[in-house]
Design a protein around this motif. Sequence first.
Motif, short mmCIF file in Angstrom:
data_model
loop_
_atom_site.label_atom_id
_atom_site.label_comp_id
_atom_site.label_asym_id
_atom_site.label_seq_id
_atom_site.Cartn_x
_atom_site.Cartn_y
_atom_site.Cartn_z
N GLN A 1 -22.20 -7.67 38.53
CA GLN A 1 -23.31 -8.43 37.97
C GLN A 1 -22.99 -9.92 37.89
OE1 GLN A 1 -26.36 -7.90 37.47
NE2 GLN A 1 -26.81 -9.84 36.44
N ILE A 2 -21.75 -10.27 37.57
CA ILE A 2 -21.35 -11.68 37.54
C ILE A 2 -21.51 -12.31 38.93
CG2 ILE A 2 -19.37 -13.23 37.30
CD1 ILE A 2 -18.40 -11.37 35.02
N ILE A 3 -21.11 -11.58 39.96
CA ILE A 3 -21.23 -12.09 41.32
C ILE A 3 -22.69 -12.31 41.69
CG2 ILE A 3 -20.86 -11.54 43.76
CD1 ILE A 3 -18.34 -9.97 42.86
N ASP A 4 -23.52 -11.31 41.41
CA ASP A 4 -24.95 -11.42 41.73
C ASP A 4 -25.62 -12.53 40.91
OD1 ASP A 4 -24.61 -9.32 43.46
OD2 ASP A 4 -25.45 -7.80 42.13
N ALA A 5 -25.30 -12.57 39.63
CA ALA A 5 -25.91 -13.56 38.75
C ALA A 5 -25.51 -14.97 39.15
CB ALA A 5 -25.53 -13.28 37.30
N SER A 6 -24.26 -15.14 39.59
CA SER A 6 -23.79 -16.45 40.02
C SER A 6 -24.61 -16.97 41.19
CB SER A 6 -22.31 -16.39 40.42
OG SER A 6 -21.50 -16.07 39.32
N THR A 7 -24.89 -16.09 42.15
CA THR A 7 -25.67 -16.48 43.32
C THR A 7 -27.06 -16.93 42.91
OG1 THR A 7 -24.45 -14.93 44.72
CG2 THR A 7 -26.58 -15.69 45.52
N ILE A 8 -27.69 -16.17 42.04
CA ILE A 8 -29.05 -16.49 41.59
C ILE A 8 -29.04 -17.80 40.80
CG2 ILE A 8 -30.94 -15.76 40.08
CD1 ILE A 8 -30.14 -12.85 40.81
N TYR A 9 -28.09 -17.94 39.89
CA TYR A 9 -28.04 -19.14 39.05
C TYR A 9 -27.83 -20.40 39.88
CZ TYR A 9 -26.50 -22.55 35.63
OH TYR A 9 -26.36 -23.71 34.89
N GLU A 10 -26.88 -20.35 40.81
CA GLU A 10 -26.58 -21.53 41.62
C GLU A 10 -27.77 -21.94 42.47
OE1 GLU A 10 -22.98 -20.70 43.73
OE2 GLU A 10 -21.83 -20.40 41.88
N GLU A 11 -28.49 -20.95 43.03
CA GLU A 11 -29.66 -21.29 43.83
C GLU A 11 -30.79 -21.83 42.95
OE1 GLU A 11 -32.15 -21.62 47.29
OE2 GLU A 11 -30.01 -21.76 46.82
N PHE A 12 -30.94 -21.27 41.76
CA PHE A 12 -31.96 -21.76 40.82
C PHE A 12 -31.69 -23.22 40.48
CE2 PHE A 12 -33.26 -22.74 36.49
CZ PHE A 12 -34.62 -22.46 36.54
N VAL A 13 -30.45 -23.54 40.15
CA VAL A 13 -30.10 -24.92 39.79
C VAL A 13 -30.33 -25.86 40.97
CG1 VAL A 13 -28.19 -26.45 39.16
CG2 VAL A 13 -28.47 -24.26 37.98
N ARG A 14 -29.96 -25.41 42.17
CA ARG A 14 -30.14 -26.25 43.36
C ARG A 14 -31.61 -26.56 43.59
NH1 ARG A 14 -31.54 -26.28 48.59
NH2 ARG A 14 -32.31 -24.14 48.49
N VAL A 15 -32.46 -25.54 43.49
CA VAL A 15 -33.89 -25.75 43.74
C VAL A 15 -34.53 -26.52 42.60
CG1 VAL A 15 -36.10 -24.57 44.08
CG2 VAL A 15 -34.04 -23.69 45.19
N ARG B 1 -31.03 -10.63 31.69
CA ARG B 1 -31.20 -9.33 31.02
C ARG B 1 -30.07 -8.39 31.41
NH1 ARG B 1 -32.84 -4.35 31.79
NH2 ARG B 1 -33.19 -4.68 34.03
N LEU B 2 -29.74 -8.35 32.70
CA LEU B 2 -28.68 -7.47 33.16
C LEU B 2 -27.31 -7.95 32.67
CD1 LEU B 2 -29.91 -6.79 36.81
CD2 LEU B 2 -29.90 -5.18 34.88
N ASN B 3 -27.11 -9.26 32.60
CA ASN B 3 -25.86 -9.79 32.04
C ASN B 3 -25.61 -9.24 30.65
OD1 ASN B 3 -25.39 -11.41 34.30
ND2 ASN B 3 -26.17 -13.28 33.34
N LYS B 4 -26.64 -9.26 29.85
CA LYS B 4 -26.52 -8.76 28.48
C LYS B 4 -26.29 -7.26 28.46
CE LYS B 4 -29.01 -8.61 24.06
NZ LYS B 4 -30.25 -9.01 23.34
N ALA B 5 -26.99 -6.54 29.34
CA ALA B 5 -26.89 -5.08 29.35
C ALA B 5 -25.48 -4.60 29.70
CB ALA B 5 -27.91 -4.50 30.32
N VAL B 6 -24.83 -5.27 30.66
CA VAL B 6 -23.49 -4.82 31.10
C VAL B 6 -22.37 -5.59 30.41
CG1 VAL B 6 -24.41 -4.10 33.34
CG2 VAL B 6 -23.39 -6.39 33.09
N LYS B 7 -22.75 -6.46 29.44
CA LYS B 7 -21.75 -7.24 28.70
C LYS B 7 -20.89 -8.09 29.65
CE LYS B 7 -21.39 -4.18 24.68
NZ LYS B 7 -22.58 -3.37 24.97
N ALA B 8 -21.59 -8.84 30.50
CA ALA B 8 -20.90 -9.65 31.50
C ALA B 8 -20.22 -10.88 30.90
CB ALA B 8 -21.89 -10.09 32.59
N GLY B 9 -20.67 -11.33 29.74
CA GLY B 9 -20.08 -12.52 29.13
C GLY B 9 -20.15 -12.48 27.63
#
Length: 324
Positions: free
Chosen positions: A13-27, A98-106
């Motif tokens: 989830q951290i790997i997937d979330a990182s990809t989404i977050y970085e693209e969101f910030v870029r756009v 939501r998934l970060n929270k569910a799997v306790k990613a941070g």
Amino acid sequence: MDYIPLSDAAIRQIIDASTIYEEFVRVEKRTRDFSGGMYWKRQGAYEYLVKTTPDNRQIRVGPRNAETENTYQKFVERKRNTEDRLRSLRQALTEAERLNKAVKAGRAPTILISVLTALDKAGISRHFTVVGTHALYAYETAAGVRIAQGALATQDIDLLWDARKRVQFFMDMDRLDMSMLRLLQKADPTFERKEGQLETAINAKGFEVDFIRRQPEGDDPHPVRFSKDENDLWPIQALRASVLTSSPKFKHLVISATGRMAMMQTIAPATFVNFKRWMAGQALDRPDPKRRRDARQAAIVQTLLDERLLADDDASGEHDQEMK
């Protein structure tokens, strides 16, 4: 054990979330190029293209002709496409949180995420480096582990201001037309300047943001206030801060217990280890409990490096080029 591995689900989830977050910030940053708008304005027999800015200024682009027609069409199309992409990414980001929270990613403090986000949205995050205990949140996320809570407990974050880039920093602050304290209040409106400590902002829950700087070198201004506002914050000189200022940087995503994310710029892990060892053994007047924690933190990060769970560079494998 000073740390335990994260679950496979959390790491994925951290790997997937990182990809989404970085693209969101870029756009999101790209949309600033399309802030404001364009429209045609007629003045008698003359028609011309006008670009509006977010502060309501109007800039005349040129008379209506094939070239300005093309400029207008490209602007409208790119603005629409970028906003559509950002809208889609915002939905993906909400789901990732939501998934970060569910799997306790941070489990980074929510206020830490809010402060880092406020600096980034203001466009001044590059001027500050997280040093001290809170750097461990970036290291543990990069290593895919959870460091023992006893090594992390602290109610303040140290932000190192890079005096070498002061000209650009003050240009950025002028552009914002905002004090550093007001900017922190975007993260938490209860932040105030701490009485008797001009370098510290404290919120209603007792969380502190401390601004430090290297001891003056060359033509460094001293003392210095972050803005013209007389109630603003003043970074304080810190021992060996020059070493941290010039050290390689380490950038990685950090995630709160609620799932929110931010990018943290901190010092390279090896620099952290050396600095904490110095604090534990040579810093004058350092209380014994803090010395013991310094030594423990250094040992934990060194173990992560030795076991190759943590690499001594940033998430992209490149050091901050400005530091070379």
